[in-house]
Write an enzyme that holds these catalytic residues in place. Structure first.
Site, PDB file in Angstrom:
ATOM      1  N   THR A 119      -9.451  48.677   1.501  1.00  0.00           N
ATOM      2  CA  THR A 119     -10.748  49.206   1.931  1.00  0.00           C
ATOM      3  C   THR A 119     -11.494  49.843   0.766  1.00  0.00           C
ATOM      4  OG1 THR A 119     -11.882  50.662   3.499  1.00  0.00           O
ATOM      5  CG2 THR A 119      -9.839  51.489   2.594  1.00  0.00           C
ATOM      6  N   LYS A 140     -14.018  55.370   1.725  1.00  0.00           N
ATOM      7  CA  LYS A 140     -13.172  56.526   1.376  1.00  0.00           C
ATOM      8  C   LYS A 140     -12.762  57.344   2.605  1.00  0.00           C
ATOM      9  CE  LYS A 140     -15.041  57.139  -3.217  1.00  0.00           C
ATOM     10  NZ  LYS A 140     -16.149  57.759  -3.919  1.00  0.00           N
ATOM     11  N   ASP A 188      -9.864  46.562  10.045  1.00  0.00           N
ATOM     12  CA  ASP A 188     -11.254  46.307  10.412  1.00  0.00           C
ATOM     13  C   ASP A 188     -11.506  47.022  11.731  1.00  0.00           C
ATOM     14  OD1 ASP A 188     -13.602  44.878   9.401  1.00  0.00           O
ATOM     15  OD2 ASP A 188     -13.604  43.976  11.380  1.00  0.00           O
ATOM     16  N   GLY A 229     -19.332  57.545  10.318  1.00  0.00           N
ATOM     17  CA  GLY A 229     -19.859  56.478  11.175  1.00  0.00           C
ATOM     18  C   GLY A 229     -20.543  56.981  12.430  1.00  0.00           C
ATOM     19  N   TYR A 230     -20.093  56.475  13.578  1.00  0.00           N
ATOM     20  CA  TYR A 230     -20.730  56.803  14.858  1.00  0.00           C
ATOM     21  C   TYR A 230     -20.130  58.050  15.525  1.00  0.00           C
ATOM     22  CZ  TYR A 230     -22.590  52.098  14.235  1.00  0.00           C
ATOM     23  OH  TYR A 230     -23.235  50.993  13.728  1.00  0.00           O
TER      24      TYR A 230
HETATM   25  P1  ITT Z   1     -14.145  48.299   4.409  1.00  0.00           P
HETATM   26  O1  ITT Z   1     -14.577  46.953   4.967  1.00  0.00           O
HETATM   27  O2  ITT Z   1     -14.174  48.356   2.913  1.00  0.00           O
HETATM   28  O3  ITT Z   1     -12.833  48.767   4.978  1.00  0.00           O
HETATM   29  P2  ITT Z   1     -16.293  49.341   6.085  1.00  0.00           P
HETATM   30  O4  ITT Z   1     -16.835  50.716   6.347  1.00  0.00           O
HETATM   31  O5  ITT Z   1     -17.304  48.243   5.844  1.00  0.00           O
HETATM   32  O6  ITT Z   1     -15.237  49.413   4.875  1.00  0.00           O
HETATM   33  P3  ITT Z   1     -15.508  47.978   8.504  1.00  0.00           P
HETATM   34  O7  ITT Z   1     -16.088  46.682   8.083  1.00  0.00           O
HETATM   35  O8  ITT Z   1     -14.173  47.987   9.190  1.00  0.00           O
HETATM   36  O9  ITT Z   1     -15.343  48.978   7.277  1.00  0.00           O
HETATM   37  O10 ITT Z   1     -16.580  48.702   9.436  1.00  0.00           O
HETATM   38  C1  ITT Z   1     -16.219  49.848  10.104  1.00  0.00           C
HETATM   39  C2  ITT Z   1     -17.477  50.530  10.634  1.00  0.00           C
HETATM   40  O11 ITT Z   1     -17.302  50.810  12.027  1.00  0.00           O
HETATM   41  C3  ITT Z   1     -17.682  51.877   9.967  1.00  0.00           C
HETATM   42  O12 ITT Z   1     -18.472  51.780   8.795  1.00  0.00           O
HETATM   43  C4  ITT Z   1     -18.344  52.690  11.068  1.00  0.00           C
HETATM   44  O13 ITT Z   1     -19.710  52.385  11.130  1.00  0.00           O
HETATM   45  C5  ITT Z   1     -17.645  52.145  12.333  1.00  0.00           C
HETATM   46  N1  ITT Z   1     -16.391  52.879  12.587  1.00  0.00           N
HETATM   47  C6  ITT Z   1     -15.130  52.389  12.562  1.00  0.00           C
HETATM   48  N2  ITT Z   1     -14.230  53.349  12.800  1.00  0.00           N
HETATM   49  C7  ITT Z   1     -14.921  54.475  12.986  1.00  0.00           C
HETATM   50  C8  ITT Z   1     -14.556  55.808  13.248  1.00  0.00           C
HETATM   51  O14 ITT Z   1     -13.294  56.180  13.320  1.00  0.00           O
HETATM   52  N3  ITT Z   1     -15.523  56.700  13.358  1.00  0.00           N
HETATM   53  C9  ITT Z   1     -16.803  56.347  13.253  1.00  0.00           C
HETATM   54  N4  ITT Z   1     -17.261  55.125  12.998  1.00  0.00           N
HETATM   55  C10 ITT Z   1     -16.313  54.180  12.852  1.00  0.00           C
END
Ligand code: ITT
Length: 202
Positions: free
Chosen positions: A7, A10, A69, A153-154
């Site tokens: 990933t 961070k 993911d 995130g959310y």
């Molecule tokens: P990597 O692909 O490098 O791991 P990324 O942030 O793009 O980083 P993802 O493609 O798995 O990772 O997208 C995950 C997204 O889903 C993340 O950026 C948030 O918007 C949301 N998300 C996932 N888990 C979450 C959590 O525990 N709390 C809040 N939002 C979350």
């Protein structure tokens, strides 16, 4: 023993470290492998994307790799943003912009129509290929306004009904005991322990 988490996020990496609580395993990430191939996340499911991340990075580094993911699925939006959660409001957009887009799309919807779940897929792979892929979910509701500062995130919009608070208000101690990531990692830990056991024997 090293475990690479494939990933660039961070905050996600820190959550994975906090949940796994491995003291004798060195957890690294793509930040430690700047020449690793870029993974294009174009699969339709979380699991396929997680497998892709784990297998490609393990093949490149020849080390045990965890691909993760995750995302948010809102029933009223037919499961969106789903695998597009991180880029919901466009490439290189912020968590805040994603949250505001979600609020706009759900405008006018009453509380009982705001059901959602977070999903997390975790895949483990080594140089020889995929070892296991598992999933975890956490159910909740999307709030009417952002609340709290913890997490990422959310989280400021994701309400856990039993607490009537968002993950961002509840903080990491509670989130890491019930989140989608916690649930998926609990399942993945079994495969990881078996893998360590077998590597010691052989
Ligand atoms: P990597 O692909 O490098 O791991 P990324 O942030 O793009 O980083 P993802 O493609 O798995 O990772 O997208 C995950 C997204 O889903 C993340 O950026 C948030 O918007 C949301 N998300 C996932 N888990 C979450 C959590 O525990 N709390 C809040 N939002 C979350």
């Amino acid at each position: 023993m090293e475990l690479i988490v494939a990933t660039k996020n961070k905050k996600k990496l820190q959550e994975i470290k906090d949940i796994l609580k491995y003291r004798k395993v060195k957890i690294t990430s793509l930040a430690d492998y700047p020449n690793a191939p870029r993974i294009i996340e174009n699969a339709k499911t979380f699991k396929e994307n997680a497998i892709k991340k784990a297998v490609r990075i393990a093949r490149f580094t020849k080390r045990l790799t965890l691909g993760e993911d995750s995302g948010l699925c809102v029933y009223a939006l037919g499961g969106k943003p789903g695998v597009y959660s991180s880029r919901f409001s466009g490439k290189n957009k912020s968590d805040m912009q994603n949250n505001l887009k979600l609020l706009t799309m759900l405008k006018g919807l009453p509380g009982n129509k705001r059901k959602a779940y977070y999903a997390c897929a975790v895949a483990l792979a080594d140089k020889d290929g995929l070892i296991a892929a598992v999933e975890g979910r956490c159910y909740g509701l999307i709030g009417f306004e952002l609340k709290g500062t913890s997490g990422f995130g959310y989280d400021p919009l994701f309400i856990i009904p039993e607490f009537k608070k968002t993950f961002a208000q509840l903080g990491e101690r509670i989130k890491h005991k019930m989140s989608h990531r916690y649930r998926a990692l609990q399942k993945a830990k079994r495969f990881f322990s078996k893998y360590i056991e077998c590597s010691r024997i052989s």
